[in-house]
Design an enzyme around this catalytic site. Structure first.
Site, PDB file in Angstrom:
ATOM      1  N   SER A 142      35.966  83.500  51.347  1.00 19.06           N
ATOM      2  CA  SER A 142      34.752  82.912  51.890  1.00 19.06           C
ATOM      3  C   SER A 142      35.078  81.980  53.053  1.00 19.06           C
ATOM      4  O   SER A 142      35.562  82.420  54.086  1.00 19.06           O
ATOM      5  CB  SER A 142      33.980  82.198  50.779  1.00 19.06           C
ATOM      6  OG  SER A 142      32.607  82.105  51.106  1.00 19.06           O
ATOM      7  N   LYS A 194       8.959  69.738  50.467  1.00 18.14           N
ATOM      8  CA  LYS A 194       9.833  68.586  50.643  1.00 18.14           C
ATOM      9  C   LYS A 194      10.853  68.476  49.514  1.00 18.14           C
ATOM     10  O   LYS A 194      11.979  68.022  49.717  1.00 18.14           O
ATOM     11  CB  LYS A 194       8.994  67.303  50.735  1.00 18.14           C
ATOM     12  CG  LYS A 194       9.807  66.032  50.943  1.00 18.14           C
ATOM     13  CD  LYS A 194      10.643  66.128  52.214  1.00 18.14           C
ATOM     14  CE  LYS A 194      11.490  64.876  52.406  1.00 18.14           C
ATOM     15  NZ  LYS A 194      12.416  64.999  53.537  1.00 18.14           N
TER      16      LYS A 194
END
Length: 339
Positions: A142, A194
């Site tokens: 990765s 949010k």
């Protein structure tokens, strides 16, 4: 002097054991009551009497982009980015450095750390106009593979595991458990998203769409980095290989993800050939005295601390122990809630 009771002694011993044992989690430098000292040059291989040098840069453990403190602030973790930048700054004006060998043993890390490491390595290579080779050791997955794209050539040892090309956003949710005990999330927010990825409520379909768009954007950036560094691979070939799976060195070579399978002494010899054929001294920078300095010596200065997971990761989770997904949960949730 008053001695600790058996129970208190056991508790202290357990805490110390956990802190020291956590060194298996990541390879970032930690120290108790750290002392900042200038980096010193250490010869680790090659022709030890040669004037011209190969700089060995070590990227080990989970790639982090921020220095941190744990254990009530007593133990400091120096980030991978901090260590790398210090080494490159030290090497900047040394005209005797003729090549760079980046040694990677990492499951990846944060998207930001991976990108910054890639940028700093590539900028140094371009600025100094010297060859930079990458050697993957046990694991370069990765973000570890992402960072490798900064090199001119990428090699692996025969037993390397690499790949895991992709992005993951860990999402742990406690809403069901909270409902079971009558606990309600009464968060006040300025907009519907949010508190996206909050562990205290079920994600909406809109939350999932937004999170997936973030993952997709980071993923395309990863693919772009590979395409820029691996001209022998078409984008279709990259996308086929970039499904998150891990590859052996031979499989990676067949897929053209790497340039060859080598051991570190062979890479050093190749760098000597491409820089003029003369013997070179392999050096690294340390801020402490090490008992054994050689090409296989780790750059880690002490026991490593707990893994810190940011919301978005270029990280192979298969390298993590089962319990690590729950370590420092507050440090994962905190950055998300503060956005």
């Amino acid at each position: 002097m008053k001695l600790l009771s058996g129970r208190k002694f056991s508790s202290v011993f357990l805490i110390l054991t956990v802190l020291i044992g956590a060194s298996c989690v990541i390879g970032n430098d930690v120290s108790m009551f750290p002392q900042r000292r200038p980096l010193s040059e250490s010869t680790v291989g090659g022709n030890r009497s040669a004037r011209q040098k190969i700089l060995l840069v070590d990227l080990s453990g989970v790639l982090l982009d921020n220095d941190s403190r744990v254990a009530l602030g007593l133990i400091e973790i120096e980030s991978t980015v901090t260590k790398l930048k210090a080494a490159l700054d030290q090497a900047e004006d040394d005209d005797n450095i003729r090549a760079v060998l980046v040694r990677i043993n990492s499951p990846g890390g944060s998207v930001s750390a991976s990108e910054i490491i890639y940028h700093e390595l590539k900028a140094f290579r371009v600025r100094r106009k010297i060859p930079m080779y990458v050697l993957m050791l046990d694991l370069a997955a990765s973000g570890g593979y992402y960072a490798a794209m900064a090199g001119d050539r990428v090699y692996a040892i025969p037993t390397t595991a690499t790949g895991s090309i992709g992005v993951v956003v860990p999402m742990i949710n406690f809403a069901g458990l909270m409902n079971r005990f009558g606990v309600k999330d009464t968060t006040v927010k300025s907009g519907p998203h949010k508190d996206m990825l909050s562990p205290f409520r079920e994600p909406t379909e809109g939350d999932r769409v937004i999170a997936q768009s973030i993952v997709d954007d980071y993923y395309q950036q990863f693919v772009d980095r590979i395409q820029g560094a691996r001209p022998g691979m078409s984008r279709d070939e990259i996308l086929k290989a970039a499904d998150g799976r891990i590859y052996t060195a031979r499989q990676a070579l067949d897929l053209k993800l790497i340039d060859g399978i080598r051991h570190i002494d062979e890479v050093v010899s190749e760098l000597e050939q491409v820089t003029g054929g003369r013997p070179l001294r392999v050096i690294t920078y340390r801020n402490y005295q090490k008992f054994n300095d050689n090409l296989y010596a780790s750059a880690v200065t002490g026991p490593s601390a707990f893994q810190i997971r940011p919301p978005a990761l270029y990280l192979w989770q298969g390298a993590m122990a089962p319990g690590e997904a729950f370590e420092n949960l507050g440090r994962v949730v905190g950055p998300v809630l503060s956005r």
